[in-house]
Write a protein that holds these residues in place. Sequence first.
Motif, mmCIF file in Angstrom:
data_model
loop_
_atom_site.group_PDB
_atom_site.id
_atom_site.type_symbol
_atom_site.label_atom_id
_atom_site.label_comp_id
_atom_site.label_asym_id
_atom_site.label_seq_id
_atom_site.Cartn_x
_atom_site.Cartn_y
_atom_site.Cartn_z
ATOM 1 N N THR A 171 40.391 48.541 73.756
ATOM 2 C CA THR A 171 39.073 48.204 73.194
ATOM 3 C C THR A 171 38.651 49.093 72.025
ATOM 4 N N LEU A 172 39.591 49.786 71.419
ATOM 5 C CA LEU A 172 39.244 50.704 70.334
ATOM 6 C C LEU A 172 39.085 49.987 69.002
ATOM 7 N N SER A 173 38.628 50.733 68.009
ATOM 8 C CA SER A 173 38.521 50.197 66.651
ATOM 9 C C SER A 173 39.902 50.184 66.001
ATOM 10 N N THR A 203 39.130 42.128 70.789
ATOM 11 C CA THR A 203 38.541 43.286 70.112
ATOM 12 C C THR A 203 38.740 43.146 68.606
ATOM 13 N N THR A 204 39.965 42.829 68.210
ATOM 14 C CA THR A 204 40.305 42.660 66.788
ATOM 15 C C THR A 204 39.466 41.549 66.158
ATOM 16 N N ASN A 205 39.382 40.408 66.840
ATOM 17 C CA ASN A 205 38.646 39.256 66.295
ATOM 18 C C ASN A 205 37.152 39.543 66.136
ATOM 19 N N ARG A 206 36.559 40.215 67.136
ATOM 20 C CA ARG A 206 35.125 40.509 67.061
ATOM 21 C C ARG A 206 34.831 41.509 65.942
ATOM 22 N N ARG A 232 30.370 49.345 71.539
ATOM 23 C CA ARG A 232 30.048 50.525 70.722
ATOM 24 C C ARG A 232 30.896 50.548 69.455
ATOM 25 N N ARG A 233 32.162 50.109 69.564
ATOM 26 C CA ARG A 233 33.022 50.058 68.373
ATOM 27 C C ARG A 233 32.476 49.042 67.357
ATOM 28 N N LEU A 234 31.851 47.950 67.832
ATOM 29 C CA LEU A 234 31.301 46.949 66.900
ATOM 30 C C LEU A 234 30.176 47.556 66.050
ATOM 31 N N VAL A 235 29.364 48.417 66.661
ATOM 32 C CA VAL A 235 28.314 49.113 65.908
ATOM 33 C C VAL A 235 28.960 49.989 64.832
ATOM 34 N N GLU A 236 29.993 50.735 65.231
ATOM 35 C CA GLU A 236 30.686 51.628 64.281
ATOM 36 C C GLU A 236 31.332 50.831 63.144
ATOM 37 N N VAL A 237 31.958 49.712 63.492
ATOM 38 C CA VAL A 237 32.632 48.878 62.483
ATOM 39 C C VAL A 237 31.602 48.332 61.496
ATOM 40 N N ALA A 272 32.585 41.995 74.163
ATOM 41 C CA ALA A 272 33.418 41.070 74.943
ATOM 42 C C ALA A 272 32.939 40.866 76.380
ATOM 43 N N SER A 273 32.008 41.720 76.862
ATOM 44 C CA SER A 273 31.518 41.512 78.224
ATOM 45 C C SER A 273 30.067 41.029 78.258
ATOM 46 N N ALA A 274 29.538 40.615 77.100
ATOM 47 C CA ALA A 274 28.159 40.119 77.045
ATOM 48 C C ALA A 274 28.135 38.590 77.042
#
Length: 316
Positions: A171-173, A203-206, A232-237, A272-274
Amino acid sequence: MPKPPLTLYLAAPRGFCAGVDRAIRIVEMALEKWGAPVYVRHEIVHNKFVVDSLAAKGAVFVEELDDCPNDRPVVFSAHGVPKSVPEEAERRKMIAVDATCPLVTKVHLEAARHHEEGLQMVMIGHAGHPETVGTIGQLPEGEVLLIETVEDVARLQPRDPSKLAFITQTTLSVDDTKDIVAALETRFPGISGPSREDICYATTNRQAAVKAIAPKIDALVVIGAPNSSNSRRLVEVGRAAGCPNAQLVQRAADIDWPALDGARCVGVTAGASAPEILVNEVVDAFRARYEVTLDVVETTREAVEFKVPRILREPA
């Protein structure tokens, strides 16, 4: 007074991935098959709304197997568990159902294969995250060295620098991992890695969808739990892609509205879990305050589906 205009860019894909969808179905099917209570070791997925919904149906969430009685089924969460957990469940003759995401299982099998070949593992992941704990627990103590940053690579002290392989938390960036992998390959030129990085397709697609909307927006709202790594990675991205005004919310009630003052274009995505119901709730909250124009930005379509374990497909 008329509501101010606002364009909402809805990222797609967003929300549930195939592994999360499967894990939730596993708990629901276990409740149908064996009745309540069904015990679940750790939150099945990192989302309070999902966990509360399943608890209302009779799922009991615990942190350790010691908290489960022998005579009730137990489900292992989507993040995976150390090898010792199913072994202990078997010793206690419990009915155990493994909801580990198949993409996490793939990493476990990879680690085991490298171990059999005499290689010591380097895992790129977050200390204490259940997926990391589960993966490290697949091998004997000391066989997996955990690193979180590029700086950690310089501090690594492997048993034999010529006998190393690396794996990653799923689940990392993508961008963060790329830098760490490059540092590993520079310091240990012979290191073995997966044919494709283990970061999962969802993870990659999101992350790619967030990168697509980032240049268009003044602010980004990511729906997900504070303990959800991929959220949290989506916020960072989003921040790295040019949208510094990014916030993580569990639900619409958590939105920091003052932080959105003056925004005319806002992006919305979900980890991915929302579940999608929480996305709709957030959109409705924006509609209550703004004259909303909705624009869906789709970067790819997902058609991945994972089967549930055989034990749930067999009659009780």
